[in-house]
Design a protein around this motif. Structure first.
Motif, PDB file in Angstrom:
ATOM      1  N   THR A   1     -18.834  24.558  -3.895  1.00 42.83           N
ATOM      2  CA  THR A   1     -19.081  23.320  -3.162  1.00 42.83           C
ATOM      3  C   THR A   1     -17.800  22.553  -2.847  1.00 42.83           C
ATOM      4  OG1 THR A   1     -19.421  22.116  -5.240  1.00 42.83           O
ATOM      5  CG2 THR A   1     -21.363  23.088  -4.198  1.00 42.83           C
ATOM      6  N   GLY A   2     -16.668  23.158  -3.055  1.00 45.87           N
ATOM      7  CA  GLY A   2     -15.404  22.462  -2.835  1.00 45.87           C
ATOM      8  C   GLY A   2     -15.153  22.082  -1.396  1.00 45.87           C
ATOM      9  N   GLY A   3     -15.802  22.774  -0.456  1.00 46.84           N
ATOM     10  CA  GLY A   3     -15.624  22.457   0.958  1.00 46.84           C
ATOM     11  C   GLY A   3     -16.623  21.456   1.486  1.00 46.84           C
ATOM     12  N   PHE A   4     -17.430  20.881   0.610  1.00 50.42           N
ATOM     13  CA  PHE A   4     -18.447  19.911   1.021  1.00 50.42           C
ATOM     14  C   PHE A   4     -17.792  18.738   1.728  1.00 50.42           C
ATOM     15  CE2 PHE A   4     -21.202  16.208  -0.256  1.00 50.42           C
ATOM     16  CZ  PHE A   4     -22.289  16.548   0.548  1.00 50.42           C
ATOM     17  N   GLY A   5     -18.220  18.496   2.972  1.00 49.34           N
ATOM     18  CA  GLY A   5     -17.602  17.414   3.721  1.00 49.34           C
ATOM     19  C   GLY A   5     -18.231  17.281   5.088  1.00 49.34           C
ATOM     20  N   PRO A   6     -17.754  16.339   5.903  1.00 49.50           N
ATOM     21  CA  PRO A   6     -18.333  16.107   7.223  1.00 49.50           C
ATOM     22  C   PRO A   6     -17.989  17.226   8.199  1.00 49.50           C
ATOM     23  CG  PRO A   6     -16.405  14.717   6.894  1.00 49.50           C
ATOM     24  CD  PRO A   6     -16.663  15.403   5.589  1.00 49.50           C
ATOM     25  N   ALA A   7     -18.977  17.611   8.998  1.00 55.40           N
ATOM     26  CA  ALA A   7     -18.780  18.691   9.965  1.00 55.40           C
ATOM     27  C   ALA A   7     -19.948  18.696  10.951  1.00 55.40           C
ATOM     28  CB  ALA A   7     -18.669  20.038   9.256  1.00 55.40           C
ATOM     29  N   ASP A   8     -19.850  19.576  11.911  1.00 51.83           N
ATOM     30  CA  ASP A   8     -20.935  19.841  12.860  1.00 51.83           C
ATOM     31  C   ASP A   8     -22.213  20.158  12.071  1.00 51.83           C
ATOM     32  OD1 ASP A   8     -22.675  20.894  14.758  1.00 51.83           O
ATOM     33  OD2 ASP A   8     -21.256  22.366  15.527  1.00 51.83           O
ATOM     34  N   PRO A   9     -23.324  19.473  12.322  1.00 48.84           N
ATOM     35  CA  PRO A   9     -24.560  19.767  11.595  1.00 48.84           C
ATOM     36  C   PRO A   9     -25.011  21.217  11.726  1.00 48.84           C
ATOM     37  CG  PRO A   9     -24.784  17.740  12.849  1.00 48.84           C
ATOM     38  CD  PRO A   9     -23.488  18.358  13.272  1.00 48.84           C
ATOM     39  N   ALA A  10     -24.559  21.887  12.776  1.00 49.63           N
ATOM     40  CA  ALA A  10     -24.945  23.284  12.978  1.00 49.63           C
ATOM     41  C   ALA A  10     -24.245  24.224  12.011  1.00 49.63           C
ATOM     42  CB  ALA A  10     -24.635  23.707  14.414  1.00 49.63           C
ATOM     43  N   LEU A  11     -23.184  23.759  11.343  1.00 48.87           N
ATOM     44  CA  LEU A  11     -22.380  24.670  10.527  1.00 48.87           C
ATOM     45  C   LEU A  11     -23.190  25.329   9.425  1.00 48.87           C
ATOM     46  CD1 LEU A  11     -19.660  25.928   9.860  1.00 48.87           C
ATOM     47  CD2 LEU A  11     -19.140  23.894   8.489  1.00 48.87           C
ATOM     48  N   ASP A  12     -23.992  24.566   8.694  1.00 47.83           N
ATOM     49  CA  ASP A  12     -24.747  25.152   7.583  1.00 47.83           C
ATOM     50  C   ASP A  12     -25.895  26.045   8.050  1.00 47.83           C
ATOM     51  OD1 ASP A  12     -23.184  24.222   5.530  1.00 47.83           O
ATOM     52  OD2 ASP A  12     -24.456  22.498   5.043  1.00 47.83           O
ATOM     53  N   LEU A  13     -26.205  26.024   9.351  1.00 49.61           N
ATOM     54  CA  LEU A  13     -27.244  26.909   9.864  1.00 49.61           C
ATOM     55  C   LEU A  13     -26.811  28.374   9.841  1.00 49.61           C
ATOM     56  CD1 LEU A  13     -28.555  24.854  12.929  1.00 49.61           C
ATOM     57  CD2 LEU A  13     -29.511  24.972  10.612  1.00 49.61           C
ATOM     58  N   VAL A  14     -25.534  28.643   9.571  1.00 49.11           N
ATOM     59  CA  VAL A  14     -25.090  30.042   9.486  1.00 49.11           C
ATOM     60  C   VAL A  14     -25.924  30.833   8.494  1.00 49.11           C
ATOM     61  CG1 VAL A  14     -22.725  29.487  10.170  1.00 49.11           C
ATOM     62  CG2 VAL A  14     -23.321  29.561   7.729  1.00 49.11           C
ATOM     63  N   VAL A  15     -26.454  30.148   7.465  1.00 49.34           N
ATOM     64  CA  VAL A  15     -27.224  30.840   6.437  1.00 49.34           C
ATOM     65  C   VAL A  15     -28.448  31.526   7.022  1.00 49.34           C
ATOM     66  CG1 VAL A  15     -28.741  28.909   5.771  1.00 49.34           C
ATOM     67  CG2 VAL A  15     -28.039  30.593   4.056  1.00 49.34           C
ATOM     68  N   ALA A  16     -28.953  31.037   8.142  1.00 54.89           N
ATOM     69  CA  ALA A  16     -30.133  31.652   8.752  1.00 54.89           C
ATOM     70  C   ALA A  16     -29.858  33.095   9.142  1.00 54.89           C
ATOM     71  CB  ALA A  16     -30.559  30.839   9.975  1.00 54.89           C
ATOM     72  N   TRP A  17     -28.686  33.362   9.690  1.00 54.88           N
ATOM     73  CA  TRP A  17     -28.356  34.736  10.107  1.00 54.88           C
ATOM     74  C   TRP A  17     -27.690  35.527   8.982  1.00 54.88           C
ATOM     75  CZ3 TRP A  17     -28.219  30.472  13.125  1.00 54.88           C
ATOM     76  CH2 TRP A  17     -29.015  30.503  14.275  1.00 54.88           C
ATOM     77  N   HIS A  18     -27.073  34.859   8.031  1.00 58.63           N
ATOM     78  CA  HIS A  18     -26.490  35.558   6.887  1.00 58.63           C
ATOM     79  C   HIS A  18     -27.562  36.083   5.938  1.00 58.63           C
ATOM     80  CE1 HIS A  18     -22.443  34.742   7.903  1.00 58.63           C
ATOM     81  NE2 HIS A  18     -22.339  33.520   7.423  1.00 58.63           N
ATOM     82  N   LEU A  19     -28.723  35.451   5.886  1.00 59.73           N
ATOM     83  CA  LEU A  19     -29.657  35.728   4.798  1.00 59.73           C
ATOM     84  C   LEU A  19     -31.081  36.063   5.224  1.00 59.73           C
ATOM     85  CD1 LEU A  19     -29.429  35.668   1.656  1.00 59.73           C
ATOM     86  CD2 LEU A  19     -30.405  33.373   1.750  1.00 59.73           C
ATOM     87  N   LEU A  20     -31.526  35.641   6.404  1.00 61.77           N
ATOM     88  CA  LEU A  20     -32.947  35.678   6.731  1.00 61.77           C
ATOM     89  C   LEU A  20     -33.251  36.555   7.942  1.00 61.77           C
ATOM     90  CD1 LEU A  20     -33.614  31.838   6.426  1.00 61.77           C
ATOM     91  CD2 LEU A  20     -34.042  33.577   4.666  1.00 61.77           C
ATOM     92  N   ASP A  21     -34.461  37.123   7.951  1.00 60.80           N
ATOM     93  CA  ASP A  21     -34.916  37.846   9.131  1.00 60.80           C
ATOM     94  C   ASP A  21     -35.412  36.846  10.175  1.00 60.80           C
ATOM     95  OD1 ASP A  21     -37.445  37.026   8.325  1.00 60.80           O
ATOM     96  OD2 ASP A  21     -38.163  39.036   7.822  1.00 60.80           O
ATOM     97  N   ALA A  22     -35.825  37.351  11.337  1.00 58.50           N
ATOM     98  CA  ALA A  22     -36.165  36.471  12.455  1.00 58.50           C
ATOM     99  C   ALA A  22     -37.309  35.529  12.119  1.00 58.50           C
ATOM    100  CB  ALA A  22     -36.510  37.311  13.682  1.00 58.50           C
ATOM    101  N   GLU A  23     -38.344  36.035  11.466  1.00 57.91           N
ATOM    102  CA  GLU A  23     -39.498  35.190  11.150  1.00 57.91           C
ATOM    103  C   GLU A  23     -39.130  34.078  10.186  1.00 57.91           C
ATOM    104  OE1 GLU A  23     -44.031  35.665   9.329  1.00 57.91           O
ATOM    105  OE2 GLU A  23     -42.935  37.422  10.062  1.00 57.91           O
ATOM    106  N   ARG A  24     -38.344  34.402   9.169  1.00 57.67           N
ATOM    107  CA  ARG A  24     -37.949  33.390   8.201  1.00 57.67           C
ATOM    108  C   ARG A  24     -36.904  32.429   8.783  1.00 57.67           C
ATOM    109  NH1 ARG A  24     -42.016  36.486   6.432  1.00 57.67           N
ATOM    110  NH2 ARG A  24     -40.676  38.165   7.163  1.00 57.67           N
ATOM    111  N   ARG A  25     -36.094  32.885   9.729  1.00 57.17           N
ATOM    112  CA  ARG A  25     -35.197  31.966  10.428  1.00 57.17           C
ATOM    113  C   ARG A  25     -36.001  30.902  11.174  1.00 57.17           C
ATOM    114  NH1 ARG A  25     -32.318  36.751  11.760  1.00 57.17           N
ATOM    115  NH2 ARG A  25     -32.994  36.735  13.945  1.00 57.17           N
ATOM    116  N   ALA A  26     -37.102  31.322  11.764  1.00 56.71           N
ATOM    117  CA  ALA A  26     -37.945  30.378  12.492  1.00 56.71           C
ATOM    118  C   ALA A  26     -38.528  29.323  11.557  1.00 56.71           C
ATOM    119  CB  ALA A  26     -39.058  31.124  13.212  1.00 56.71           C
ATOM    120  N   VAL A  27     -38.862  29.719  10.324  1.00 54.18           N
ATOM    121  CA  VAL A  27     -39.376  28.769   9.338  1.00 54.18           C
ATOM    122  C   VAL A  27     -38.320  27.710   9.035  1.00 54.18           C
ATOM    123  CG1 VAL A  27     -40.133  28.503   6.936  1.00 54.18           C
ATOM    124  CG2 VAL A  27     -40.999  30.409   8.320  1.00 54.18           C
ATOM    125  N   LEU A  28     -37.087  28.160   8.797  1.00 54.04           N
ATOM    126  CA  LEU A  28     -35.995  27.233   8.493  1.00 54.04           C
ATOM    127  C   LEU A  28     -35.746  26.297   9.673  1.00 54.04           C
ATOM    128  CD1 LEU A  28     -32.717  27.969   6.671  1.00 54.04           C
ATOM    129  CD2 LEU A  28     -32.594  26.943   8.933  1.00 54.04           C
TER     130      LEU A  28
END
Length: 211
Positions: free
Chosen positions: A130-157
């Motif tokens: 969590t050392g990089g926790f800070g202000p940024a584009d709100p879209a930045l943390d959405l990377v986890v959708a493609w790093h971790l989830l399939d299409a159906e679960r991405r839609a849930v997120l």
């Protein structure tokens, strides 16, 4: 800390995890950034600022990835406009920074109510780095959708976070920028990270969001 690190495909079918991730991202966004705004040259500012890095990654990946398709994706992604103000973000929500409890790597899927039909439910139990926790584009943390989830679960997120079309596309763009640097850089030194890059890029190539 309890739990084991997630893997790129181990819990991709788990709606429970996708809802937990959405809750995590939402909670981080709700924190007050005060007067702080994004600064520096890392991910989370202007996509086009990463052109040189992406160009280097594509050049070094000629023998590893479908670089022509990926270059076209970046050409579209880099010019996506920004509509949201900075919020607080984790900044690096890759599988290795997420701890899960249960049978990560099992083949089970979530049922309609979110319960694991195999009976070996996995859930998010911890967050690392969590050392990089800070202000940024709100879209930045959405990377986890493609790093971790399939299409159906991405839609849930996405639905839980109420991400707009533009914010969602920028999330995919940040995932693309990050994943392009993983395959060639870690191919021989850290195969698990190279595999993450391949998995994420595969999901992005199958997803119409940057088409």
């Amino acid at each position: 800390m309890p739990g084991i690190p997630a893997t790129p495909r181990g819990i991709e079918h788990r709606a429970t995890v996708s809802r937990q991730l959405a809750a995590l991202i939402g909670a981080l966004r709700d924190a007050d950034p005060g007067e702080r705004r994004f600064s520096g040259s890392g991910r989370g500012g202007r996509l086009a600022d990463h052109d040189d890095w992406v160009s280097e990654c594509l050049q070094r990946s000629e023998h590893l990835l479908p670089v022509d398709r990926l270059r076209r994706m970046w050409d579209r992604a880099r010019s996506l406009p920004r509509e949201d103000a900075d919020v607080l973000c984790h900044g690096d929500l890759i599988p290795a920074n997420l701890l899960v409890d249960g049978a990560d790597g099992a083949d089970g899927t979530d049922g309609a109510d979110g319960a694991d039909v195999t009976g070996t439910a996995s859930r998010l139990v911890g967050v690392l780095d969590t050392g990089g926790f800070g202000p940024a584009d709100p879209a930045l943390d959405l990377v986890v959708a493609w790093h971790l989830l399939d299409a159906e679960r991405r839609a849930v997120l996405r639905e839980q976070l109420r991400a707009s079309d533009l914010q969602w596309a920028r999330g995919a763009a940040w995932a693309l920028e990050q994943a392009l640097g993983l395959v060639w850089y870690y191919e021989r030194t850290l195969p698990a990270m190279a595999d993450l890059g391949r998995t994420t890029l595969g999901r992005l190539l199958e997803d119409p969001v940057l088409a």
